[in-house]
Design a protein around this motif. Sequence first.
Motif, PDB file in Angstrom:
ATOM      1  N   PHE A   1      -0.951  11.172   6.669  1.00 41.08           N
ATOM      2  CA  PHE A   1      -2.308  11.364   7.181  1.00 41.08           C
ATOM      3  C   PHE A   1      -3.358  10.569   6.408  1.00 41.08           C
ATOM      4  CE2 PHE A   1      -0.076  15.129   8.759  1.00 41.08           C
ATOM      5  CZ  PHE A   1      -0.393  15.014  10.103  1.00 41.08           C
ATOM      6  N   GLY A   2      -3.055  10.248   5.154  1.00 35.18           N
ATOM      7  CA  GLY A   2      -4.053   9.551   4.355  1.00 35.18           C
ATOM      8  C   GLY A   2      -3.894   8.051   4.381  1.00 35.18           C
ATOM      9  N   VAL A   3      -2.690   7.569   4.683  1.00 33.23           N
ATOM     10  CA  VAL A   3      -2.458   6.126   4.619  1.00 33.23           C
ATOM     11  C   VAL A   3      -1.912   5.572   5.930  1.00 33.23           C
ATOM     12  CG1 VAL A   3      -1.294   4.280   3.371  1.00 33.23           C
ATOM     13  CG2 VAL A   3      -1.971   6.341   2.156  1.00 33.23           C
TER      14      VAL A   3
ATOM     15  N   GLU B   1       3.837   1.420  -1.239  1.00 37.28           N
ATOM     16  CA  GLU B   1       4.420   1.505  -2.576  1.00 37.28           C
ATOM     17  C   GLU B   1       3.413   2.112  -3.556  1.00 37.28           C
ATOM     18  OE1 GLU B   1       5.447  -2.154  -4.674  1.00 37.28           O
ATOM     19  OE2 GLU B   1       7.443  -1.322  -4.891  1.00 37.28           O
ATOM     20  N   ALA B   2       2.152   1.701  -3.419  1.00 39.49           N
ATOM     21  CA  ALA B   2       1.108   2.266  -4.284  1.00 39.49           C
ATOM     22  C   ALA B   2       1.000   3.763  -4.054  1.00 39.49           C
ATOM     23  CB  ALA B   2      -0.226   1.585  -4.009  1.00 39.49           C
ATOM     24  N   ALA B   3       1.045   4.159  -2.779  1.00 35.85           N
ATOM     25  CA  ALA B   3       0.969   5.589  -2.466  1.00 35.85           C
ATOM     26  C   ALA B   3       2.117   6.334  -3.128  1.00 35.85           C
ATOM     27  CB  ALA B   3       0.994   5.791  -0.953  1.00 35.85           C
ATOM     28  N   ASP B   4       3.314   5.742  -3.088  1.00 34.49           N
ATOM     29  CA  ASP B   4       4.466   6.369  -3.743  1.00 34.49           C
ATOM     30  C   ASP B   4       4.276   6.414  -5.255  1.00 34.49           C
ATOM     31  OD1 ASP B   4       6.002   7.010  -1.572  1.00 34.49           O
ATOM     32  OD2 ASP B   4       6.916   5.024  -1.437  1.00 34.49           O
TER      33      ASP B   4
ATOM     34  N   MET C   1       2.094  10.434  -4.024  1.00 28.48           N
ATOM     35  CA  MET C   1       1.650  11.107  -2.804  1.00 28.48           C
ATOM     36  C   MET C   1       2.828  11.820  -2.143  1.00 28.48           C
ATOM     37  SD  MET C   1      -1.004   8.893  -0.606  1.00 28.48           S
ATOM     38  CE  MET C   1      -2.561   8.313  -1.240  1.00 28.48           C
ATOM     39  N   THR C   2       2.564  12.977  -1.539  1.00 30.88           N
ATOM     40  CA  THR C   2       3.596  13.644  -0.750  1.00 30.88           C
ATOM     41  C   THR C   2       3.695  12.925   0.589  1.00 30.88           C
ATOM     42  OG1 THR C   2       1.982  15.129   0.228  1.00 30.88           O
ATOM     43  CG2 THR C   2       3.056  15.877  -1.772  1.00 30.88           C
TER      44      THR C   2
ATOM     45  N   GLN D   1       0.615  13.583   2.644  1.00 29.45           N
ATOM     46  CA  GLN D   1      -0.568  12.821   2.217  1.00 29.45           C
ATOM     47  C   GLN D   1      -0.442  11.374   2.640  1.00 29.45           C
ATOM     48  OE1 GLN D   1      -0.205  13.766  -1.971  1.00 29.45           O
ATOM     49  NE2 GLN D   1      -2.086  14.969  -1.957  1.00 29.45           N
TER      50      GLN D   1
ATOM     51  N   PRO E   1      -4.136   6.332   9.381  1.00 31.24           N
ATOM     52  CA  PRO E   1      -5.394   5.570   9.385  1.00 31.24           C
ATOM     53  C   PRO E   1      -5.169   4.062   9.469  1.00 31.24           C
ATOM     54  CG  PRO E   1      -5.425   7.206   7.644  1.00 31.24           C
ATOM     55  CD  PRO E   1      -4.060   7.247   8.221  1.00 31.24           C
ATOM     56  N   LEU E   2      -4.160   3.556   8.782  1.00 25.53           N
ATOM     57  CA  LEU E   2      -3.943   2.113   8.804  1.00 25.53           C
ATOM     58  C   LEU E   2      -3.295   1.655  10.112  1.00 25.53           C
ATOM     59  CD1 LEU E   2      -2.945   1.245   5.144  1.00 25.53           C
ATOM     60  CD2 LEU E   2      -5.136   1.108   6.278  1.00 25.53           C
TER      61      LEU E   2
ATOM     62  N   VAL F   1       0.843  -1.197   0.000  1.00 24.27           N
ATOM     63  CA  VAL F   1       0.000   0.000   0.000  1.00 24.27           C
ATOM     64  C   VAL F   1       0.878   1.247   0.000  1.00 24.27           C
ATOM     65  CG1 VAL F   1      -1.756   1.276   1.268  1.00 24.27           C
ATOM     66  CG2 VAL F   1      -1.890  -1.198   1.141  1.00 24.27           C
TER      67      VAL F   1
END
Lengths: 347, 351
Positions: free
Chosen positions: A263-265, A249-252, A256-257, A260, A268-269, A247
């Motif tokens: 706070f976004g990944v 890696e997907a964000a990268d 994503m900054t 992001q 929450p996880l 996940v």
Amino acid sequence: MAFYDGLFDTLGLRDWCDAGQETGPMSMAQLLAQSSGATGAAEPATPLLQTPFPSLDTLHEACPAIAQTRDMTTGVENAFLAIKNPLKVILDPITQPLSWLLDGSLAFFHAVPWFILIPALLMLTYYATRRWGVTAFVAVSFLFLAFIDHYSYAVETLSIIFVCTMISVALGVPLGILMARSDTMQKISIPILDMLQTLPTFVYLIPLIFLFSVTESKLYGIAIILYAIVPVIRLTDLGIRLVDRDVIEAADAFGMTDRQKLFGVQIPLALPNIMAGINQTIMMSLAMVVIASLVSAPGLGVLVLRGIRNLELGVGLVSGFGIVLLAVLLDRTTKAALGRINASYKT
Amino acid sequence: MRTDPKVSIKGLYKIFGPDPESVLPAVLGGMNKPDLLERHGHVLGLQDINVEMQTGEITVIMGLSGSGKSTLIRHLNRLIDPTAGEVLVDGEDVLGYSEDRLRRFRQETMSMVFQKFALLPHRTVLQNAGMARRVRGEDDAAASREGRKWLTRVGLSGYEDAYPHQLSGGMQQRVGIARALASDSPIMLMDEAFSALDPLIRTDMQDLLLELQTELHKTIVFITHDLDEALKLADHLVILKDGYVVQQGEPQQILLHPNDPYIEDFVSDINRARVLRVRSVMQPVASGNGHDFAGIVEANDTLEKLISLSGGDTTKAYRVQKSGEDVGVLDMKDLVRALVPAAPAQTGAVR
């Protein structure tokens, strides 16, 4: 004639050893020897099997120039006292808000009448857990504690836990995030956290009593926070490190900054783990708040202490049961809230 | 060689270990993988990779696990930085990008689909699909609109408010594809995108991808370890082994003229009749004037179809057409000969 005399003689240190001898006070053993009239020459040689360990005190007997263990502990004490004042100048203003928070919270919980506070707590419980069972349990517990006149004590304990947990989370979560982001930070932090967790709870109190006045509420506040902050830091670090690499890696890959991503990944996880940390923090501050009653923390702990001091068995047992009740309801409430989060976070 | 490739990889090396730079000269000097590991304690991930990927084509990179194919695809969007070499996208060197430029590049030019889906488990399907838009800073309305559009396109309308864990693997990967498509990037990287799915669902997803590709014409880089999948999807096939390119070219050509025992082993297992096309085994036009044609077939038909059409009769010959024009002649004897794996060709890769 002490056992290690020979050692110093052969090393040729005798002059150095005896240089300041006259000024030293006589030990009890020397006094006894003097009063019995016997001289050192009559003393039998120590058998080899009873060779004493060459500790400071034993060596001191043979060579008065070597310091005694007592001198070492005095040294530690003096060193602490020497840094105490400068430390106080820095720590006092920083920690003062803690006193205000604790006192303010206590005043608030006392000021709100029971018929408002209890329903408010029940509403909070239901909001967090969405379970009638847990809410009913909390209701029964509070009504019972109030019925046996332990309400104000219980509320005091709750108020302290409330403030200390809030501060622990406010400090612990960012620290945990820092630890998760840097391996160096983690390497530095882990021994400190280990120490905080294993240090006997009473030992926290000793330096704190010297640093702050026993009348200040921040004294017990600091003791509780130091002890209870550890799990929330550890589990935040763990939670963020456990976030699925795919996940991240997907964000990268989607550009994503760092912000992001955090706070976004990541947060929450990691939330289920962070919540588990908060649950542990609450439990540990409850454990510490009882011991902190030794340094004037109000609440149910005071009653336990009274039970011990005055041998009032009933008072001690009933207030102990009250603490157990408080622990169980806090645990159930936070666990139910945690379960609710977990359910919506399945991967 | 065709002109202006969308993506081109030139002389790419990747060495894993504590100090890759120090052993690079040895590798450039020709040291092989086991020697490097034994003498310098470094692992040679990729060596001298040169691949060109054309606009609108599906380039499939195939290899067994450990061949470096996942490492290679991660160099394209710099999830991994190379030790040496160049990665050019639209003629620009991606390796020279600053952090900001790289982020913008990942947001706008390349999207990625992952083997394990890598959806955000705490977000709904719609939020996941619109993720790329939201990362880029577009508002919720735009993200939802694009997300919804592509979810519908991959056949997931009605699931917008579900969470990923409520969907099956195939459906989750559809979300992954919708997420990549919603970013509207010209290049799509697919890292073993269908490997975690059941065979039947995998076929469905391959068909979906081909169908989408006929109208979208994205530049797709697809990683797989499955030769059947590679042959089905590839316009250009690159076969990797131990970090180097064994052979690359048009898949039919690789199948008919493998230039390495490793590839021969690979291709010997597959059903050639199903994979080979008429155009690969036909004689070019005009050479078959004397024939008596049994019928007309399409250049892109599979040999399997021809066999059933001819009823197994090897004396027949067919006229081959492509979009209505005669392009060649297929003798059933040639067809049967093509079904048996040939000895390795002496001439190397086609491209």
